[in-house]
Design an enzyme around this catalytic site. Structure first.
Site, PDB file in Angstrom:
ATOM      1  N   GLY A   1     132.150 155.390  17.404  1.00 26.86           N
ATOM      2  CA  GLY A   1     132.920 156.573  17.778  1.00 26.86           C
ATOM      3  C   GLY A   1     134.362 156.231  18.105  1.00 26.86           C
ATOM      4  O   GLY A   1     134.966 155.321  17.544  1.00 26.86           O
ATOM      5  N   SER A   2     134.915 156.941  19.085  1.00 22.11           N
ATOM      6  CA  SER A   2     136.344 156.824  19.385  1.00 22.11           C
ATOM      7  C   SER A   2     136.744 155.487  19.989  1.00 22.11           C
ATOM      8  O   SER A   2     137.939 155.199  20.102  1.00 22.11           O
ATOM      9  CB  SER A   2     136.762 157.957  20.332  1.00 22.11           C
ATOM     10  OG  SER A   2     136.636 159.215  19.681  1.00 22.11           O
TER      11      SER A   2
END
Length: 571
Positions: free
Chosen positions: A291-292
């Site tokens: 993810g981020s």
């Protein structure tokens, strides 16, 4: 008269004398043959009847934490063994022996049939001392005790996954016990036991081959930080009803693993409740999309390209972008952001726009240099290398997805290894479980200017305006990044199952510790990494920095003096 009688049979007397002399010569010759030329055979026959060779065990090497505290030790314990022929002749005592050992007489009979051509068999391994005494009190012919060693783990479940355990033969099966088995294991010797007429061992006659104890192993693990990470991760997994979780703490200067914990856990001391599902060291075996938490490396590549600066404007309006047949969206429409703002607000649209302007080969090389797509070499069993497809297979939507952590799979320890490079001023270090006396030689993977800019951006992500504010630590600056991903299922990305991440380091001004927290499928109290994983980071870092006497780098604000007039005081 008598003299004549004696001389009457001279031939007979001579014959008798010769017979006696001949017999003496035969006996003497036989004695010389047996005692001189065939002594080995006779001695071997005597030894076979009145002595036997048995294994002489020694203890496995200790496992110690970096401060010398024991993580695994070997304790002496007795095992009950028997001489099958002698035990077979003592059938009357089988019922009482079987009752003490918790088996049936049928089990004993089966063991005897299995070892009918042997002189040794185990009846029960690793029995408690009181039980050993009661067994010997029965005085069953052919039954004796053998000294062996059993592993004991002082931290129990706190260090279960990283230390692992051994089997009944003292051979490593999981964790460090398995990966360093050749270093830790003892080499058994042999000793000769004297036996009585019933086959019972009465004393040790001699040591034939001396046993060699295993060598001690000092790990990089800090038992205090290990406990902190275990306690906080367990509490968070329970609070969020998560399926599982992992946490890793690294020394930012050396790459040493100071703590590694997983949930659900297991206690290596309690073999009766072993469940293979809990043995898995998720920090090195389980793959997730990051993810981020991957965005800092996308931005690092952008800064290294020379096309972008931290204040370069990225327009994310209207909060979504369509690439091919896929729409990439942000949680909110952040409008116009700077490159630094893309990190602070964790904009998927901003990261995608930046990534699509970069050369995909350079982007792949950046991810590869910080360790994605390859094992860290931490020497824990089952470590996987993750998934980073070659850039030749990337289409635009792949490049955009990878920029914010989809389409790439990593283990928690791989992500910690990558953030280690950010904390160590752009120098990649190997991750190790062994205590080091000096920092290892690293390899620069990004420029000092770039990494300092990334560190500043990651500080913004943990500010009161960022997504990771729950990771803040009083008196210390923190740099880090949250991540939240939908789990990939057989039917595509789930709308109900998520993984929450937080990766960061502290103090941000002079990093000392790197930490990654993973929360797998939190079901209560939110699922975002900033809600589930960041608080674990904050609580563990708060304790760990103080345990290591790391000086604060954020001055406390002086308390404001409040004056109260006497007429304002209530009575």
């Amino acid at each position: 008269m008598s003299r004549r009688a004696k001389n009457r049979y001279p031939v007979r007397n001579a014959i008798v004398l010769l017979c006696f002399l001949g017999g003496f010569v035969v006996l003497a010759t036989r004695a010389v043959y047996l005692q001189v030329f065939n002594s080995g055979f006779l001695q071997n026959q005597g030894n076979t009847r009145h002595s036997r060779l048995v294994k002489d065990n020694s203890h496995r090497g200790m496992i110690l934490d970096r401060n010398g505290q024991p993580l695994a030790i070997s304790t002496p314990v007795d095992s009950v063994w028997a001489n099958p022929p002698a035990l077979a002749d003592a059938r009357a005592k089988w019922p009482r022996l079987a009752a003490l050992l918790g088996v049936s007489t049928r089990d004993i009979a089966q063991l005897l049939r299995k070892h009918d051509d042997s002189e040794f068999m185990y009846l029960k391994r690793h029995v408690p001392p009181p039980l050993a005494e009661r067994v010997m009190a029965l005085k069953v012919p052919g039954v004796a005790l053998m000294r062996e060693y059993r592993r004991y783990y002082p931290l129990g479940a706190v260090a279960g996954h990283v230390i692992g355990f051994t089997n009944v033969d003292d051979q490593g099966q999981e964790g460090v016990e398995l990966s360093y088995n050749s270093w830790l294991r003892a080499v058994s010797g042999t000793k000769r036991l004297l036996r009585d007429l019933q086959g019972n061992a009465v004393e040790v006659a001699e040591s034939v081959v001396l046993p060699k104890p295993g060598r001690d192993l000092t790990l990089s693990i800090d038992g205090r930080i290990q406990y902190l990470a275990y306690r906080e991760l367990k509490a968070a997994v329970l609070a969020h009803h998560a399926h599982a979780g992992s946490a890793i703490v690294l020394d930012a200067r050396t790459g040493e693993v100071l703590a590694l914990v997983n949930e659900p856990d297991f206690n290596p001391n309690n073999r009766a409740r072993f469940n293979s599902r809990t043995f898995r060291d998720r920090a090195v075996t389980d793959l997730f999309e990051p993810g981020s938490t991957l965005k800092p490396f996308t931005i690092a590549c952008a800064l290294e390209s020379g096309q972008f600066l931290p204040d370069t404007i990225i327009d994310t309006t209207p909060g979504r972008i369509r690439i091919g047949d896929r729409t990439i969206s942000d949680v909110h429409d952040y409008g116009v952001l700077t490159v630094a703002g893309v990190i602070e607000k964790s904009s998927n649209v901003g990261a995608s726009k930046i990534a699509l302007s970069l050369d995909k080969d350079k982007m792949w090389r950046m991810l590869r240099r910080v360790g994605f797509g390859q094992a860290t070499g931490v020497q824990l069993p089952g470590e996987v290398s993750g998934l980073l497809n070659p850039p030749s297979s990337w289409v635009p939507v792949d490049q955009a997805s990878i920029s914010f952590g989809y389409g790439i799979s990593v283990t928690p320890i791989q992500l910690a290894h990558a953030y280690l490079a950010l904390a160590n001023d752009g120098v990649e270090l190997p991750v190790t479980l062994q205590r080091l006396d000096a920092p290892p030689q690293g390899e620069r993977v990004m420029s000092l200017t770039t990494v300092h800019r990334i560190q500043s951006m990651l500080k913004l992500a943990v500010s009161s305006e960022g997504t990771g504010q729950a990771a803040q630590v009083a008196d210390y600056s923190v740099a880090g990044k949250t991540g939240t991903v939908r789990k990939l299922t057989a039917n595509g990305y789930s709308e109900e199952k998520y993984v929450g991440w937080f990766a960061g380091f502290a103090p941000a001004s002079s990093p000392r510790l790197v930490m990654v927290v993973t929360m797998d499928e939190p079901m209560r109290g939110g699922y975002y990494g900033g809600v589930t994983a960041a608080p674990v980071f904050g609580r563990v870092m708060t304790g760990a920095l103080r345990l290591l006497d790391v000086p604060p780098d954020v001055p406390r604000k002086e308390p404001r003096l409040i004056t109260v007039r006497s007429d304002q005081v209530a009575e």
